[in-house]
Scaffold this motif. Structure first.
Motif, mmCIF file in Angstrom:
data_model
loop_
_atom_site.group_PDB
_atom_site.id
_atom_site.type_symbol
_atom_site.label_atom_id
_atom_site.label_comp_id
_atom_site.label_asym_id
_atom_site.label_seq_id
_atom_site.Cartn_x
_atom_site.Cartn_y
_atom_site.Cartn_z
ATOM 1 N N SER A 193 0.817 -1.224 0.000
ATOM 2 C CA SER A 193 0.000 0.000 0.000
ATOM 3 C C SER A 193 0.844 1.264 0.000
ATOM 4 N N ASP A 194 1.872 1.316 0.839
ATOM 5 C CA ASP A 194 2.686 2.540 0.881
ATOM 6 C C ASP A 194 4.126 2.289 1.299
ATOM 7 N N GLY A 195 4.536 1.030 1.252
ATOM 8 C CA GLY A 195 5.924 0.727 1.601
ATOM 9 C C GLY A 195 6.198 0.726 3.082
ATOM 10 N N MET A 196 5.156 0.894 3.896
ATOM 11 C CA MET A 196 5.329 0.944 5.350
ATOM 12 C C MET A 196 5.538 -0.467 5.880
ATOM 13 N N MET A 197 6.470 -0.615 6.806
ATOM 14 C CA MET A 197 6.733 -1.931 7.380
ATOM 15 C C MET A 197 6.900 -1.836 8.884
ATOM 16 N N PHE A 198 6.201 -2.686 9.612
ATOM 17 C CA PHE A 198 6.451 -2.891 11.028
ATOM 18 C C PHE A 198 5.952 -4.284 11.372
ATOM 19 N N GLU A 199 6.388 -4.807 12.487
ATOM 20 C CA GLU A 199 6.003 -6.159 12.904
ATOM 21 C C GLU A 199 4.721 -6.083 13.719
ATOM 22 N N PRO A 200 3.568 -6.455 13.130
ATOM 23 C CA PRO A 200 2.324 -6.408 13.910
ATOM 24 C C PRO A 200 2.328 -7.467 15.004
ATOM 25 N N SER A 201 1.664 -7.178 16.083
ATOM 26 C CA SER A 201 1.592 -8.126 17.198
ATOM 27 C C SER A 201 0.451 -9.114 16.989
ATOM 28 N N ARG A 202 0.477 -10.192 17.770
ATOM 29 C CA ARG A 202 -0.625 -11.148 17.738
ATOM 30 C C ARG A 202 -1.951 -10.466 18.070
ATOM 31 N N VAL A 203 -1.920 -9.618 19.071
ATOM 32 C CA VAL A 203 -3.137 -8.933 19.498
ATOM 33 C C VAL A 203 -3.673 -8.051 18.385
ATOM 34 N N GLU A 204 -2.807 -7.296 17.740
ATOM 35 C CA GLU A 204 -3.257 -6.384 16.688
ATOM 36 C C GLU A 204 -3.940 -7.128 15.547
ATOM 37 N N VAL A 205 -3.318 -8.216 15.066
ATOM 38 C CA VAL A 205 -3.900 -8.888 13.896
ATOM 39 C C VAL A 205 -5.183 -9.641 14.244
ATOM 40 N N VAL A 206 -5.248 -10.248 15.417
ATOM 41 C CA VAL A 206 -6.461 -10.985 15.800
ATOM 42 C C VAL A 206 -7.612 -10.028 16.059
ATOM 43 N N VAL A 207 -7.362 -8.958 16.810
ATOM 44 C CA VAL A 207 -8.432 -7.986 17.066
ATOM 45 C C VAL A 207 -8.897 -7.344 15.770
ATOM 46 N N ALA A 208 -7.956 -6.997 14.895
ATOM 47 C CA ALA A 208 -8.322 -6.376 13.622
ATOM 48 C C ALA A 208 -9.207 -7.308 12.798
ATOM 49 N N LEU A 209 -8.886 -8.603 12.765
ATOM 50 C CA LEU A 209 -9.693 -9.546 11.991
ATOM 51 C C LEU A 209 -11.100 -9.676 12.577
ATOM 52 N N ILE A 210 -11.203 -9.813 13.906
ATOM 53 C CA ILE A 210 -12.521 -9.932 14.538
ATOM 54 C C ILE A 210 -13.336 -8.662 14.301
ATOM 55 N N TRP A 211 -12.714 -7.517 14.478
ATOM 56 C CA TRP A 211 -13.397 -6.233 14.278
ATOM 57 C C TRP A 211 -13.883 -6.122 12.839
ATOM 58 N N ARG A 212 -12.999 -6.450 11.895
ATOM 59 C CA ARG A 212 -13.340 -6.387 10.469
ATOM 60 C C ARG A 212 -14.526 -7.306 10.153
ATOM 61 N N CYS A 213 -14.455 -8.545 10.586
ATOM 62 C CA CYS A 213 -15.512 -9.504 10.267
ATOM 63 C C CYS A 213 -16.824 -9.137 10.944
ATOM 64 N N ALA A 214 -16.761 -8.606 12.153
ATOM 65 C CA ALA A 214 -17.975 -8.183 12.850
ATOM 66 C C ALA A 214 -18.669 -7.056 12.095
ATOM 67 N N LEU A 215 -17.885 -6.118 11.567
ATOM 68 C CA LEU A 215 -18.470 -5.008 10.810
ATOM 69 C C LEU A 215 -19.016 -5.484 9.463
ATOM 70 N N LEU A 216 -18.287 -6.378 8.802
ATOM 71 C CA LEU A 216 -18.732 -6.871 7.499
ATOM 72 C C LEU A 216 -19.944 -7.787 7.605
#
Length: 310
Positions: free
Chosen positions: A111-134
């Motif tokens: 998307s923009d060349g940005m890189m960082f190491e996401p945490s377990r918490v960040e990716v799991v919460v983001a997926l649940i939040w995303r799926c709940a909204l969708l």
């Protein structure tokens, strides 16, 4: 366990006919957070094991940093109560968590060349939040996620993890447009909001500034939630890395631990799986929304619904 009816601490020990045991604890958030509960359990189990010098809880830091004061005319709570809601348990294995992290890193770079190491918490919460909204049947609504943060290690100097009290405070992550619901974008927003909270708010909690930060944060929250009917609110707490399954009263380590929420909907609670590499998520939602979410193909690719605990 029945409602506490104002009790600060309730403990119930259950012995099953098979020889197994269960320990149920109800501890009010007014005086303690999860880190305090872990300190209590570690000190308790050390004494049961005959340790004559168990870890001594730090009792002075909380009162020094957060002396009791009345908060005029506002509530510190975000009400997400629902008439009918239900709970589900979703378990993300270690390999699926790594798959999620790699997916997010790849999308961030593209998307923009940005890189960082996401945490377990960040990716799991983001997926649940995303799926709940969708999964919601209605048209898209803006959303806000309140993520609780343990302030102890983020202060300078750090407050001991054994400090007894309620040292958590939430920061807000917002989604204003449907395009913001992309997984990597949610993770980016969570990381940005966390960084801003630590840089701009955490240090103000020290040196007598806690009351000012609380009032400032509550005012900001009130402004954010003015249009509550048009915004979807979620609340999240993570207990990952607390190693609660290592608790041992002398009968062996715990097999499983869970948090029971009978009060509010739209909550996400995370903890480690037994191998410490995966994440177990307990989620509460409106019954109709949960029925849609637990069939969501993207969530089911990464998580198992209520697998056996043994």
């Amino acid at each position: 366990m029945a409602m506490s009816n104002g009790s600060m601490l309730l403990v119930r020990f259950t012995l099953f006919g098979c020889g197994g045991t269960a320990l149920s604890i109800s501890l009010t958030h007014k005086i303690a957070d999860f880190a305090t509960l872990i300190t209590l359990l570690n000190t308790w189990t050390a004494a049961c094991g005959g340790n004559t010098q168990p870890v001594v809880p730090e009792l002075a830091a909380g009162a020094a940093l957060f002396p009791p004061r009345e908060i005029p005319g506002m509530s510190a709570s975000v009400n997400t109560a629902a008439e009918k809601f239900t709970a589900r348990r979703f378990v993300f294995g270690a390999s699926k968590v790594e798959e999620l992290k790699n997916r997010v890193k790849s999308a961030l770079q593209e998307s923009d060349g940005m890189m960082f190491e996401p945490s377990r918490v960040e990716v799991v919460v983001a997926l649940i939040w995303r799926c709940a909204l969708l999964a919601k049947t209605a048209s898209f609504k803006p959303s806000v996620l309140f993520q609780a943060v343990n302030l102890r290690p983020r202060m300078e100097p750090a407050v001991p993890e054994t400090a007894v009290g309620n040292f958590v405070w939430p920061f807000a992550v917002t989604v204003e447009e449907e395009s913001h619901v992309e997984l990597h974008e949610l993770v980016r927003r969570m990381r940005k909001s966390m960084r801003e909270f630590v840089e701009n708010k955490v240090e103000k909690f020290k040196e007598g500034g806690a009351f000012g930060v609380v009032m400032e944060s509550l005012n900001e929250r009130a402004q954010l939630l003015k249009k509550k009917d048009n915004i979807v609110v979620y609340k999240c707490s993570s207990w990952c890395k607390y190693r609660v399954l290592d608790v041992n009263f002398g009968w062996g380590k715990a097999v499983w631990m869970c948090s029971v929420n009978k009060l509010v909907s739209n909550t996400i609670s995370l903890m480690d799986t037994r191998d410490n590499g995966g994440v177990e998520a307990s989620l509460t939602l409106n019954e109709e929304e949960m029925a849609l979410l637990e069939k969501h193909h993207e969530l089911l690719h990464y998580a198992l619904i209520n697998p056996s605990i043994i």
